[in-house]
Write an enzyme that holds these catalytic residues in place. Structure first.
Site: not given
Length: 345
Positions: A123, A208
């Site tokens: 990520k 997120k």
């Protein structure tokens, strides 16, 4: 005709990397199309008892630092030599903190097989003066390989305990390759699906973490579940808007896959970014993120803070768009020059 067999190497051995090793190792023994052995590159560390981490993993079949109490599989081999670990592998799984990836890729140039395929479980993104670059693009361009991504509602410790979870593989064009990744990761307790939207899947997994930091602030300030739900709703909308600004081809339906709304929910409820942001807020902003990361994550890396900085820089450089949540979370790169009340005020 001799069937081609695939050899898997995992580049990274933290909490999520070790869980990936457990998943993959169970499947290489199950399917004849894969070599049994799974190599896992380990950044070598000396533990307090004086033993090397790789030696302990190979002796006990357990990553005692990053995934204690979980058996990885007898066919997992820890290797501290990056170049040796990738030798002969034609399926490469990248799962390291994103800030280390450029250096790792530079070390691997010219060292991997010509038919290698890659997948990123990482990520984050890179922001350069010439613009932002996703980690899958970094891998593809530096190493000359096709790179898929895998993201989802995946708190690693729960998957290690074989509690049911889902994940999404994002791919560009070759569905056959994507399905091979689905096969190598999928288990009865880890359901994997594939969508043709590598950028959308990867951006969901990246963005997120920023929303999770905001959710942690809400928890630390004891502002309640209604406020937290609002933050999650606003955050999902901003994730979608930012993703489409970067890549207009991103699909709306991707945000309803495991990599989208499901990952956002679980990360805002129980992930490491929420946990550290909660502690930061409860300290009144008096304890630094660096200090809290070291204390609470035991060697794992906090990603939401650096990603917030990267997102803000992209917005500043390229779009000049107004996204209140992400801008509010980036009063400065570490949120630490301002009182915690002003961050969400």
């Amino acid at each position: 005709m001799i069937q081609k067999k695939y050899k898997v190497t995992i580049i990274g051995s933290g909490n999520w990397g070790s869980v990936a090793a457990k998943l993959i190792a169970s499947n290489t023994l199950k399917f004849n199309s894969f070599h049994d052995e799974v190599r896992m590159w380990v950044f070598e560390e000396t533990l307090p008892n004086g033993e090397k981490l790789t030696d302990i993993i190979n002796k006990t079949n357990e990553n005692v630092k990053y995934l204690p109490g979980i058996t990885l599989g007898s066919n997992v081999v820890a290797d501290p030599d990056l170049e040796h670990a990738v030798k002969d592998a034609n399926m490469l799984v990248f799962v390291t903190p994103h800030q280390f990836m450029e250096g790792i890729c530079k070390r691997l140039v010219g060292k991997i097989k010509g038919d290698a395929e890659a997948i990123s479980l990482i990520k984050g993104m890179e922001v350069k003066p010439e613009g932002p670059r996703m980690i899958s693009s970094l891998i593809s361009k530096q190493l000359g390989v096709n790179c898929c991504v895998l993201m989802g509602a995946n708190i690693a410790n729960e998957i290690a305990l074989e509690k049911f979870s889902e994940a999404t593989v994002g791919y560009k064009e070759d569905e056959e390759v994507a399905q091979r990744w689905v096969q190598i990761f999928g288990t009865p307790y880890f359901h994997v699906s594939a969508v043709r939207d590598v950028e959308g899947v990867e951006l969901c997994g990246t963005l997120k973490n920023v929303v999770a930091v905001a959710a942690g602030f809400i928890d630390g300030l004891e502002m309640g579940n209604n406020t937290k739900a609002a933050i999650m709703r606003i955050g999902l909308n901003e994730m979608k808007a930012f993703s489409k600004l970067m890549f207009p081809s991103v699909c709306d339906r991707t945000f309803f896959e495991s990599c989208g709304v499901a990952d956002l929910i679980t990360t805002c409820m129980g992930g490491r970014n929420r946990k550290v942001a909660d502690a930061f807020a409860r300290s009144g902003g008096k304890r630094s993120f660096h200090e809290l990361e070291a204390e609470l994550l035991h060697g794992q890396k906090l990603q939401g803070v650096s990603t917030a900085e990267e997102v803000y820089e992209v917005l500043r450089q390229r779009f000049e768009q107004h996204q209140p949540l992400k801008e509010g979370l980036d009063l400065d790169p570490s949120f630490e020059s301002h009182g915690i009340d002003s961050v969400l005020g």
